[in-house]
Design an enzyme around this catalytic site. Structure first.
Site, PDB file in Angstrom:
ATOM      1  N   CYS A   2       0.843  -1.194   0.000  1.00  0.00           N
ATOM      2  CA  CYS A   2       0.000   0.000   0.000  1.00  0.00           C
ATOM      3  C   CYS A   2       0.880   1.247   0.000  1.00  0.00           C
ATOM      4  CB  CYS A   2      -0.936   0.107   1.187  1.00  0.00           C
ATOM      5  SG  CYS A   2      -2.129  -1.204   1.298  1.00  0.00           S
ATOM      6  N   TRP A  75      -2.575  -2.795  -1.577  1.00  0.00           N
ATOM      7  CA  TRP A  75      -2.271  -4.228  -1.624  1.00  0.00           C
ATOM      8  C   TRP A  75      -3.140  -4.818  -0.528  1.00  0.00           C
ATOM      9  CZ3 TRP A  75      -0.218  -8.065   1.595  1.00  0.00           C
ATOM     10  CH2 TRP A  75       0.179  -9.245   0.941  1.00  0.00           C
ATOM     11  N   GLY A 100      -0.769  -1.059   6.163  1.00  0.00           N
ATOM     12  CA  GLY A 100      -0.432  -1.906   7.307  1.00  0.00           C
ATOM     13  C   GLY A 100      -1.606  -2.748   7.746  1.00  0.00           C
ATOM     14  N   GLU A 487       6.672 -16.126  -9.804  1.00  0.00           N
ATOM     15  CA  GLU A 487       6.178 -14.759  -9.589  1.00  0.00           C
ATOM     16  C   GLU A 487       5.530 -14.172 -10.837  1.00  0.00           C
ATOM     17  OE1 GLU A 487       8.762 -12.058  -6.619  1.00  0.00           O
ATOM     18  OE2 GLU A 487       9.953 -12.941  -8.191  1.00  0.00           O
ATOM     19  N   LYS A 603       5.982  -4.805  -4.290  1.00  0.00           N
ATOM     20  CA  LYS A 603       7.445  -4.720  -4.230  1.00  0.00           C
ATOM     21  C   LYS A 603       7.944  -4.536  -2.803  1.00  0.00           C
ATOM     22  CE  LYS A 603      11.357  -3.755  -6.633  1.00  0.00           C
ATOM     23  NZ  LYS A 603      11.769  -5.129  -6.916  1.00  0.00           N
TER      24      LYS A 603
HETATM   25  C1  G6P Z   1       8.573  -8.876  -1.805  1.00  0.00           C
HETATM   26  C2  G6P Z   1       8.970  -8.760  -3.254  1.00  0.00           C
HETATM   27  C3  G6P Z   1      10.188  -9.659  -3.514  1.00  0.00           C
HETATM   28  C4  G6P Z   1      11.318  -9.275  -2.564  1.00  0.00           C
HETATM   29  C5  G6P Z   1      10.871  -9.397  -1.098  1.00  0.00           C
HETATM   30  C6  G6P Z   1      11.903  -8.845  -0.138  1.00  0.00           C
HETATM   31  O1  G6P Z   1       8.044 -10.129  -1.555  1.00  0.00           O
HETATM   32  O2  G6P Z   1       7.904  -9.150  -4.100  1.00  0.00           O
HETATM   33  O3  G6P Z   1      10.621  -9.469  -4.853  1.00  0.00           O
HETATM   34  O4  G6P Z   1      12.405 -10.109  -2.790  1.00  0.00           O
HETATM   35  O5  G6P Z   1       9.673  -8.627  -0.916  1.00  0.00           O
HETATM   36  O6  G6P Z   1      12.033  -7.475  -0.370  1.00  0.00           O
HETATM   37  P1  G6P Z   1      13.257  -6.611   0.105  1.00  0.00           P
HETATM   38  O7  G6P Z   1      12.892  -5.209  -0.281  1.00  0.00           O
HETATM   39  O8  G6P Z   1      13.373  -6.786   1.594  1.00  0.00           O
HETATM   40  O9  G6P Z   1      14.461  -7.110  -0.604  1.00  0.00           O
END
Ligand code: G6P
Length: 608
Positions: A2, A75, A100, A487, A603
């Protein structure tokens, strides 16, 4: 997870809200909405699905603009991704957006239902609106109402709130989810989930701390800490590059980011290695002699980067290296003390579970380091040591260049710490840095396999399951390959240690089961080759990613092989990442899925 934006300038805000939501869409795209206040009225528009649906709707119905507004891209956590559940939510005079999860939402909802509140949505957000509205009916002091309600909420959240009739008051609250305040370059004040969201308006950013509340007007703002004392927070000067939001000549951000990998590896390595002298520079606080254990914690793709790092660090330091996913680590009461070097790996620096793990490690006395891409993120601010990656802004939800930069940092770290322990000598270190220096060239050569991988992707696009196998550092690369494919194509894929296949998964093998085997020419190549033969004997549909020198031998067995440039064992994790990324990308393109914004994902995951 979000994205939220709030603007108070006294002038038209709607266009600004939309442009900021475009920058926030990477945080979720289940629905979007904006609201403004003007002449004692509230105007709101919401739409399920991506932001473009909201834009289309606004085009049709028109905007009622105001000098204050809030916006949201969702989200979904509580409630399906429908328009009714989309933010902003309105309860009487209260308009709010939220990122959140409110953990005591059921209990608060029941309390409200018992007092006949009319709850329209399934969200936890609306509950907050009811609580504020109810509080304002008891006492119309807005500051007191917000402080009282926020104190009742359990969980992690960031809020932006407006009150009908208060057209010069924008309220923000942070507890567990990131929230920043922007001081307008030209005028007004802004609240947003991150500096990127505020980048069209503001270079002066304040990162709110846990428990902070902000009350902003066009000309001023005040911040209260978790004990409700008014506080001054540091103002940071930030430059965020909007160029990252442009796909260039590529069809997808994933392709653009993928082809940036040679450059971003270079930028990242250059921060740690002087390639003229082969000298590695690491933070002075990283004195390995103070530690007896290294723990690396992360989520998703970053977890596989951490696993690659484990192989390198154990080998170069002869020290125990533990790797765990943050969501497990934080709840398993791990034994931690000041002899542990704790490393969190995160592209965003905001992932809720990884952040909680970092805080736990700090609290238990570990020295903490963050391998992080967003230099202004919470993890970068809270860790004792920042180990930056220089991937630039990564927009595609599926990480490519973020991952390659994370392993670049872990590779340099393993050389630097290996030298400190004496496990590596200068000659070893020079050899390894020289191998890393070759990477941009090697990765460019890897791109040459694209046409072979496209052919393979066209076949993979027709199947329902894929197994990826590898040994040593190719094992986490196999898992990363499987994750990437899942994914963005929604094909079921699993990554296994090649030697583990015979302990169960081999039962899956028949002529319909495609297997992608990552087999660089390294010390375990012969072992992997034995596994290949075991699978071939059972009729599995095998494709081997291997070195030029080994590809012919595999083809002689009548199996498909895609040849990658010859490389050392140390850098093979980089080289073999490229074909698995390409495979996921081209399979998704062939299938026509939404490459950059795959279903159900976001993301930056700021909920646990
Ligand atoms: C989400 C994303 C992933 C990513 C993960 C960890 O699940 O979709 O692509 O690897 O978060 O994110 P970070 O920002 O902590 O690397």
């Amino acid at each position: 997870m979000c994205g939220i934006i709030g603007i108070v300038t006294g002038k038209s805000v709607a266009a600004g809200l939309i442009s900021s939501l475009k920058l926030l869409e990477y945080r979720g795209y289940d629905s979007a909405g904006i609201a403004t206040l003007q002449n004692g009225n509230i105007w709101r528009e919401r739409a399920a699905g991506k932001l473009e649906n909201l834009e289309q709707k606004i085009k049709e119905v028109g905007v009622v603009d105001g000098g204050i507004g809030i916006g949201h891209t969702r989200w979904a956590t509580h409630g399906a991704p429908t328009e009714v559940n989309a933010h902003p939510h309105i309860v009487d005079n209260v308009v709010l957006v939220h990122n959140g999860i409110i953990e005591n939402y059921q209990e608060l909802r029941e309390e409200l239902l018992a007092s006949n509140a009319k709850i329209m949505s399934d969200t936890d957000t609306e509950i907050i609106g009811h609580l504020i509205s109810r509080q304002l009916k008891i006492n119309d002091d807005i500051e007191i109402a917000i402080k009282t309600v926020v104190a009742k909420l359990r969980g992690a959240f960031a809020l932006a709130i407006m009150i009908k009739g208060q057209e010069d008051l924008l309220i923000g609250a942070r507890q567990g989810c990131p929230l920043a305040v922007g001081i307008g370059d030209v005028e007004g004040h802004y609240i947003g989930s991150d500096a990127l969201a505020l980048s069209p308006f503001s270079r002066q950013i304040i990162y709110l701390e846990e428990g902070d509340l902000v009350f902003a007007s066009t000309n001023s703002y005040k911040i209260f800490d978790k004990s409700h004392n008014e506080v001054t927070r540091q103002v940071n000067h930030i430059e965020v590059q909007n160029a990252a939001m442009d796909k260039g000549n590529h069809k997808h951000f994933m392709a653009k980011e993928f082809f940036e990998q040679p450059d971003v590896i270079n930028h990242t390595l250059a921060h740690y290695i002087d390639l003229e002298s082969n000298k590695i520079t690491i933070d002075a606080k990283l004195d390995i002699t103070k530690f007896d254990r290294i723990i690396i914690v992360s989520c998703g793709t970053a977890y596989y980067a951490a696993m690659v790092g484990k192989y390198w660090l154990e080998n170069s330091t002869n020290m125990a290296v533990e790797v765990d996913v943050a969501s497990e680590f934080r709840y398993r009461n791990p034994p931690l003390n000041d002899k542990c070097l704790f490393i969190v790996v995160s592209q965003s620096g905001e992932t809720a579970d990884s952040l909680a793990a970092l805080r736990l490690a700090k609290q238990k006395g570990c020295t903490t380091a963050a391998v992080v891409n967003v230099a202004t993120s919470t993890m970068a601010r809270e860790a004792d040591i920042i180990l930056p990656t220089f991937a630039g802004t990564e927009i595609c939800v599926a990480s490519t260049k973020g991952f390659i930069c994370q392993i670049s940092v872990l590779a340099t770290l393993s050389i630097g710490l290996g030298l400190q322990t004496g496990q590596l000598n200068q000659d070893d270190a020079i050899k390894m840095t020289q191998e890393l220096a070759q990477l941009p060239r090697l990765i460019n050569q890897c791109f040459e396999v694209e046409s072979d991988v496209i052919e393979l992707a066209n076949d993979i696009a027709k199947v329902e399951h894929v197994l990826f196998l590898g040994r040593h550092t190719s094992y986490p690369i196999a898992m990363e390959g499987a994750l990437k494919l899942k994914e963005i194509t929604y094909i079921h894929a699993e990554g296994y240690a090649a030697g583990e296949l015979k302990h169960g998964p081999i039962a899956l093998i028949d002529e319909k089961m495609p297997l992608i085997i990552i087999a660089p020419d390294n010390a375990v190549y012969e072992k992997t080759r034995s596994n290949i033969e075991e699978i071939a004997a059972r009729g599995g549909d095998i494709t081997v990613f291997t070195s030029e020198s080994r590809a012919k031998e595999i083809q002689k067995l009548g199996l498909k092989a895609i040849a990658l440039p010859d490389c050392s064992e140390f850098v093979s994790a980089f080289v073999y990442t490229i074909p698995v990324q390409l495979l996921a990308y081209h399979t998704a393109v062939h299938m026509g899925t939404d490459v950059d914004q795959p279903r159900n994902l976001a993301k930056s995951v700021t909920v646990e």
